[in-house]
Design a protein around this motif. Structure first.
Motif, short mmCIF file in Angstrom:
data_model
loop_
_atom_site.label_atom_id
_atom_site.label_comp_id
_atom_site.label_asym_id
_atom_site.label_seq_id
_atom_site.Cartn_x
_atom_site.Cartn_y
_atom_site.Cartn_z
N GLU A 219 -7.79 -4.14 -8.65
CA GLU A 219 -7.72 -4.00 -7.29
C GLU A 219 -7.74 -5.40 -6.51
O GLU A 219 -7.78 -6.62 -6.68
CB GLU A 219 -9.73 -4.21 -7.48
N SER B 41 1.18 -1.25 0.33
CA SER B 41 -0.02 0.20 0.08
C SER B 41 1.24 1.45 -0.18
O SER B 41 0.29 2.30 -0.54
CB SER B 41 -1.03 0.33 0.30
N GLY C 84 -0.85 3.62 -8.87
CA GLY C 84 -1.32 3.33 -8.01
C GLY C 84 -2.27 4.04 -6.74
O GLY C 84 -1.67 4.58 -6.77
N GLN C 85 -3.78 3.87 -6.34
CA GLN C 85 -4.31 3.73 -4.98
C GLN C 85 -4.84 3.52 -4.15
O GLN C 85 -5.48 2.48 -4.16
CB GLN C 85 -5.54 5.02 -6.40
N TRP C 86 -4.10 3.96 -2.92
CA TRP C 86 -4.77 3.11 -2.17
C TRP C 86 -6.05 4.00 -0.79
O TRP C 86 -5.47 4.65 -0.69
CB TRP C 86 -3.49 2.68 -0.92
N GLN C 87 -6.84 3.32 -0.13
CA GLN C 87 -7.22 3.72 0.60
C GLN C 87 -7.68 2.86 1.50
O GLN C 87 -8.82 1.66 1.16
CB GLN C 87 -9.31 4.16 0.43
N GLN D 253 -7.83 -1.24 0.76
CA GLN D 253 -8.33 -1.81 -0.31
C GLN D 253 -7.33 -0.53 -2.05
O GLN D 253 -7.26 0.97 -1.31
CB GLN D 253 -9.44 -0.76 -0.50
N GLY D 254 -6.88 -1.14 -3.03
CA GLY D 254 -5.94 -0.91 -3.85
C GLY D 254 -6.04 -0.85 -5.11
O GLY D 254 -6.58 -1.86 -5.38
N TYR E 99 -3.08 -10.77 0.92
CA TYR E 99 -3.63 -9.92 -0.22
C TYR E 99 -4.40 -10.80 -0.81
O TYR E 99 -3.79 -11.97 -1.28
CB TYR E 99 -2.48 -9.24 -0.60
N ASP F 37 1.20 3.41 -4.11
CA ASP F 37 0.88 4.53 -3.96
C ASP F 37 0.79 5.67 -4.50
O ASP F 37 2.16 5.88 -4.35
CB ASP F 37 0.26 4.87 -3.16
#
Length: 173
Positions: A80, A24, A54-57, A60-61, A89, A28
């Motif tokens: 995803e 993560s 990449g984007q993580w919250q 959840q990535g 993961y 990101d």
């Protein structure tokens, strides 16, 4: 046949290695990558560059990948990924059969999944044993062993480098 005799890489040997790979954190933001595919004789059959965002919250990535092959072809993939716990993961993508499963080991992460790989006018269903190792300087090395019937038929190597999220400012050296 010989490559099948060497056995699998054991992730536990990397449990205490540094720098620690946290998916993560590494995935990101923007990443540049360069890769090759080698046939089972070691000959390079494919070269490519990759742009990854990449984007993580939380756990959840999403990884958006654009592969630009040296023969002019372009391929995209959207992963995803869900972090299940501190080490495990799962992930999905459009060309992945079922779920990819991953496990963190110190500076390494192991992924396993099945993919239909296009080659010329056909597709081959291959199992991927995918290892990533974090190096210094935000460099990550990815080795994938592509297998059919348990035999390694090709290997993929990708060198990735995390890019700054900051916009470049030419007036500020």
């Amino acid at each position: 046949m010989i490559s099948a005799c060497f056995g699998d890489i054991k992730g536990e040997q990397y449990d205490t290695e540094q720098p620690k790979l946290e998916l993560s954190a590494y995935f990101d933001g923007p990443i540049k990558a360069w890769g090759i595919i080698q046939d089972r004789s070691g000959n390079i059959t494919t070269r490519f560059d990759v742009e990854i965002i990449g984007q993580w919250q939380g756990d959840q990535g999403i990884l958006d990948e654009t592969f630009r092959f040296y023969d002019g072809k372009v391929q995209t993939r959207r992963w995803e990924i869900t972090k299940i716990d501190g080490l495990n993961y799962v992930g999905t993508a459009g060309d992945i059969i079922g779920e990819a499963k991953g496990k963190a080991h110190g500076n390494a992460v192991y992924w396993t999944y099945t993919m239909d790989v296009p080659v010329d006018d056909t597709h081959y269903r291959l199992k991927f044993d995918d290892w990533m190792w974090l190096m210094n300087d935000d460099v990550l090395i990815n080795r994938s062993y592509m297998k059919k019937f348990g035999i390694t038929v090709a290997e993929l190597t990708i060198f990735m480098q995390k890019q700054s999220n900051e916009p470049s400012n030419p007036s500020n050296p």
